[in-house]
Every structure is written in C-alpha cells, then in structure tokens.
Scaffold this motif. Sequence first.
Motif, PDB file in Angstrom:
ATOM      1  N   LEU A  20      35.803  44.055  48.774  1.00 53.48           N
ATOM      2  CA  LEU A  20      36.229  43.959  47.392  1.00 53.48           C
ATOM      3  C   LEU A  20      35.206  44.116  46.855  1.00 53.48           C
ATOM      4  O   LEU A  20      34.972  44.838  45.516  1.00 53.48           O
ATOM      5  N   LEU A  21      33.936  44.082  47.511  1.00 53.09           N
ATOM      6  CA  LEU A  21      32.618  44.682  46.361  1.00 53.09           C
ATOM      7  C   LEU A  21      32.784  46.374  45.852  1.00 53.09           C
ATOM      8  O   LEU A  21      32.356  46.621  44.975  1.00 53.09           O
TER       9      LEU A  21
ATOM     10  N   LEU B 219      42.192  38.820  37.363  1.00 61.72           N
ATOM     11  CA  LEU B 219      41.013  37.432  36.466  1.00 61.72           C
ATOM     12  C   LEU B 219      40.239  37.598  35.424  1.00 61.72           C
ATOM     13  O   LEU B 219      40.800  37.039  34.720  1.00 61.72           O
ATOM     14  N   ARG B 220      40.272  39.406  34.578  1.00 59.64           N
ATOM     15  CA  ARG B 220      39.597  38.455  33.569  1.00 59.64           C
ATOM     16  C   ARG B 220      40.388  39.009  32.419  1.00 59.64           C
ATOM     17  O   ARG B 220      40.171  38.390  31.758  1.00 59.64           O
TER      18      ARG B 220
ATOM     19  N   GLY C 125      41.150  44.568  45.597  1.00 55.50           N
ATOM     20  CA  GLY C 125      39.280  44.075  44.750  1.00 55.50           C
ATOM     21  C   GLY C 125      39.609  44.403  43.025  1.00 55.50           C
ATOM     22  O   GLY C 125      39.465  43.493  42.342  1.00 55.50           O
TER      23      GLY C 125
ATOM     24  N   ASP D 141      33.050  50.739  35.205  1.00 52.43           N
ATOM     25  CA  ASP D 141      34.208  49.481  34.667  1.00 52.43           C
ATOM     26  C   ASP D 141      35.432  49.796  33.455  1.00 52.43           C
ATOM     27  O   ASP D 141      34.909  50.280  32.470  1.00 52.43           O
TER      28      ASP D 141
ATOM     29  N   LEU E  57      35.305  40.305  51.476  1.00 44.92           N
ATOM     30  CA  LEU E  57      34.701  40.954  50.462  1.00 44.92           C
ATOM     31  C   LEU E  57      33.581  41.972  50.093  1.00 44.92           C
ATOM     32  O   LEU E  57      32.694  42.483  48.903  1.00 44.92           O
ATOM     33  N   ILE E  58      33.087  42.686  51.519  1.00 40.14           N
ATOM     34  CA  ILE E  58      32.223  43.468  51.317  1.00 40.14           C
ATOM     35  C   ILE E  58      33.572  44.927  50.702  1.00 40.14           C
ATOM     36  O   ILE E  58      32.969  45.267  49.496  1.00 40.14           O
TER      37      ILE E  58
ATOM     38  N   CYS F 135      34.053  47.965  42.892  1.00 40.83           N
ATOM     39  CA  CYS F 135      33.529  47.735  41.787  1.00 40.83           C
ATOM     40  C   CYS F 135      32.661  48.916  41.600  1.00 40.83           C
ATOM     41  O   CYS F 135      32.737  48.741  40.675  1.00 40.83           O
TER      42      CYS F 135
ATOM     43  N   MET G 233      42.463  42.453  41.544  1.00 43.18           N
ATOM     44  CA  MET G 233      41.781  40.745  41.418  1.00 43.18           C
ATOM     45  C   MET G 233      40.889  40.391  40.239  1.00 43.18           C
ATOM     46  O   MET G 233      40.699  39.618  39.581  1.00 43.18           O
ATOM     47  N   GLU G 234      40.205  41.666  40.274  1.00 45.27           N
ATOM     48  CA  GLU G 234      39.450  41.557  39.482  1.00 45.27           C
ATOM     49  C   GLU G 234      39.563  41.467  37.698  1.00 45.27           C
ATOM     50  O   GLU G 234      39.844  40.730  36.847  1.00 45.27           O
TER      51      GLU G 234
END
Lengths: 152, 502
Positions: free
Chosen positions: B179-180, B452-453, B445, B187, B176-177, B183, B448-449
Amino acid sequence: MIYQRLFLTALLVVYAVLAYAATTYEAPFSYEPVGPRAFPLLLLILLAAGTVYLIVRPGHMAEENADTPLTGHVLGRLVLCVVALSLFAFFFERLGFVVSAFFFAIIMCRLYNGRWITSVITAAVMALAFYGLFDRLLDVPLPLGVLSGLGG
Amino acid sequence: METLGYLGQGFGVATTPLNLLTALCGTLIGTVVGLLPGLGPINGVALLIPIAFALGLPPETSLILLAAVYLGCEYGGRISSILLNIPGEASAVMTALDGHPLARQGKGGIALSISAAGSFMGGLIATIGVTIFAPLLAKWAVAFGPAEYFVMMVFAITCLAGMAGNKPMKTAVASLIGLLLACVGIDANSGVYRFTFGSLGLADGIQFVVLVLGLFSISEILVLLERTYYGQSALKTSGRMMFNMKEAMLVKWTVLRSGVVGFFMGILPGAGATMASAVAYMSEKRMATRDNRFGDGDLRGLAAPETANSAAACGSMVPMLTLGVPGSGTTAVMLGALTLYNITPGPLLFQTDPQLVWGLIASLFIANVMLVVMNIPLIRVFTKILAVPYWALVPGIAIVTAIGVYGVHATTFDLFLMIVIGVVGYILRKFDFPLSAVLLGFILGGIMEQNLRRALSISNGELSILWSSPITWGGWALVVLMVVLPMYRGWRRRRTAVPSNP
C-alpha cells in the motif's frame, strides 16, 4: 532469528525516515479535507506497529528456507548475480542490448554451472534471438549502442 | 436466461480465430511456465504483459491470453510437484504431499492423469460459478459508493492476512508495504510529490511492471541460484498413464466438494488458490475414514488440492471483474494489465465492456477443455521440459525480464529500480513475508486512498460516512471476523498444545 530482528529494525528506521518526509507533504491549495499526507502517515503508523509486534514475536520460519541454509559460498554467488544484473542495467544503453546481453548471459550461464563453451554459445544465441524477437518482430525498441553503425 | 444470451455472445468473441489461437498459445505457454521449477502463474503472466502489449493485441484478446496462461500454470505446476517434489508455487505445495509419493511408487502416470482430470473438473465447476455469480455481484456492486469501496478494500487486506494461516502479521506487514509503495509519485489530487526524494524516475510512481518483475522474476532468479546447490532429479513416469474407473469413482466426491470449496475460496479477496488447496486437502483428509493414506500417496489427497486450486484460479476472476479487487496475486497482475489498457475493472465493466467480460468467461471454458485434451497425450513431452538445465533457463528469464522492464519507459532507471526491488523482495521472501501480499497491496493502494479521500470529501471530513450504510456495516463485520479469526485459531492451537505437553 537475529537476522530477522536486524532486518525488522532496519525497516523501522526506513519508516521513520519516510514518516519524516511525509510530514512535509502539504498541498499548496486544497479542495478536499484529507490531503496527501494522511494516508501515508496512517500506513506508516500501522506498519511500525506491525513490525514492532514481529520484533517481539517473530514466529517460526517456513520449511522452504530451512533446507537451503545460506552458506558463505551461496551468498557470494548471490552477490555476484546482483552485481551482474546491475552491470547489465548499467551497460544496457551504453553498449547496446546485444553486446551487454551477450556478456551478461555468459556470466549468468557460468553462475548457474554452465560450461564455458556452452555458455558462450547460449549467450550469443540468446542475445541475437531476443533482439530479433523483441526489436524487429514485437516492436519493443531496444538500444543498439556500439552496434548502431551496423544495423539500421 | 439473460446470462445465457451474454454467454453466447461471449462464445462468439472467444471463438474468433485470433482468440482461439491466443487461448491455445496461452495454455501451452502456461503449462510450460508452470512446470518449470520455481516459476508460477505470477511470473508467467507478468512476463507476458509486455509481450501482449507489444503485439498490439486488443484488450479482450490479451486478457484471454493472460487467463489462459494462468489456468495453464495451475495445470503445469502439478507436473513439477509430482515428479520433482518442487512445487512451482505456493498453491502446488499440497499437490506434492500426495503426488510425489505416488510417483515414487511408480504411479506417476496415474497421478498426472487424475490430477489433470481434477483440474479440469475444478475449472469447470468454478467457471459455471463465475457465470452465475459474477453478474449478480456486479449488479449489486453498482450500489457501492466510495465509502463502501474503501471498506471492501480494508476487508480484502484483512482477509488476506486473516486467511494466511500461520503468519497473519507478516502478511499484514507485507500488504501494508505494498500500500505504501502505491503512494510513491505525484499525488493525483494535490500534485504533491511523495517519497520521490527528488528522483525524476519516481515522479510518476513505481511502474507496475517494474514492481511485479522485480518482486517475482528477480527474486526468483536469486532463489534458483541457491537451488543449483541443492539439486533434485525428476522421477520417470512409467507404466499405465490413464487412471481407471475404480480410481475415478474413488475421487468422484472429493473432486466435486473440492471444486465448490475452491471456487468460494477463490472469490474471497486475497484468499486465492493457496488457501483453497490447503483447505480442500485438510477437509478431505479429515473426511476420509476408509483407507486413509493421506500423506503417502492417496489419490484423494492429490485430487483435492489440484481441483481446488484450479477452481480458485477461476473463482478469483469474480472479484477482479465485478469489484476491481483482485482475488489473488495473479489476478492482481491481470488487473494491472487491464489498467494499462485504460480499462477500469469494476461493476460497470459488465455494462461497458460486455464482450470483454463474457469473452473472458467463455474462454475460461475453452481453455479448460484445451488443457485437459492437451495434457493427457502430451504429458511425456512436458516431462521432457523438466530436464531443461538452469544455466539455459535463468539467463533467458533474466533477459526477458530486463526487456519487459525497459520496454515500459525506455529508461535504465527502471532496470536499477527493478534490481533493488528484487533484492528487497528476496530478503522479504527469506524472512517468510508473502510477496503476493505486497503486490495486492500495491494494486489496492491507489484505489483505496482515492476512495477514502473521495468518501471524506463527500462527507466534508466527517469520518462517520465510513460506517453509515448497511453495506459498510456488513463490510466492517467481515473485517472484524477476519481480525478475530486468526486470534481465535492461535488461542485454540495453544489450548490444544498445552494438554499434549506432559
């Protein structure tokens, strides 16, 4: 165990700061339903949950860490190593690659128990050889810094 | 049949003089890096990316270089495990269990040659597997939409945590770290700056090379510094170097089974070589009924993990090439290298860049042969390299790391960022968080984002699109399995632990 809990608590504080920052992320105009805020916030929530779980039940440590305990002496060396790295980064452009790498390599050789004379020779060879290899042969431009008058 | 045609084409690519030379250099460098204590395939591959880029190698050649280094490291890693009892990386831990006792009994030469043969067989079995399964999976994966991809990534992350054995939660937090961290920066969809805190250096995100070298190179330097106070010395290899027929027959079935196990473990996203060698070792240990000397120098206990980790190394190329989801930390680095070349791995790669994919697969075969040919006669030379002292090795690694990072953007900001990441990585490592999970998270990450979007844009914000097709159902079922599995294992461990307490 106590250090681990302290570290995890520090992580929680970091998440909180990041989450606070993330709440302000607003797209000025949007053509999609999700936006830039949702995914980081989702991650932060999951991270916080996982970290709290670990604070409650840290589990046991691997053996790798058990047989190299951190004594004050080792810790001091680690700090020195990080300082050396930072100084290297700081002087990388100011003094140029060759000079900064030379001094950095001397410190590193000494830190890893090299003798003075071998350290100086190794450092000199490395600084020049890597400059030649990367800057001249591989076209990765490296700053010359104070030596810029000499080479061209 | 079609596959064979492509494979032939691949051999055409792999046997051009440049690519053959690259594979040879790669296998040599890989073996050396792998056998240096503390350096594993991730470090080797990561340090070579900037160099491959600087050399101006075409994408397929640099991918061949990285793959050859990867395989070479898996070969080299066993030498330091067997002779020094210091596994260069996690996947070689199991090798040390039986390899080091063998070396202490004076059978170091036999241990080295039989593990080389095991690695070769593992690599061969898995490369055949790649040849068969990768095109099938790619054909199937073309049907993936954004929602399916998103589920696949969730599966990869949970799989990573679920297979992590004794520390699923730490692995989950580590990924998760990662993935973060992905970000950070602008963006892509909205142009909003995220987590940059006004720093220009972070505006375009954390550079992949900076993260990898910080996490693996800098933290490794710090770990090596600790170790200079707990020194070990290498055992000498003496006596017979080659294994004999009887020993080969003893490990025959072990090698075949472990090769297949390793390949399938390698395919699972996130499981990778470490899990594969552990699973192969454990199952062989359970199956060995006749003179079971596992743990104090059983040849089968050496052959099983070695075969499996080479097989997994090749197997992990399958999800990387077909789905763009890396199967291990090292393939995550390779994936990052591909994106530097503007190549997006995924099912379409098989159609758009067949020479790249099949050239890579063919060169896996070639690199494997090179490695086994090189490893048996040159073993004495390689063991000499083990004597390189840290004071000569570490400054060199540190300087090359700094050059690699500086070379990306030519800013010293990246150097400082690398040091910070390295220190945090070192602390995470001390607390037993797996760093390769951070790296996998980082690689996944962004995609994945985006997926999802994209999926939610298609459905206009309706979340149900994430479970609306049979593929997503299958994906979620696997996710649930991976979440339940560690819980079940923990429950079983507690249950079996209770009766043993008086």
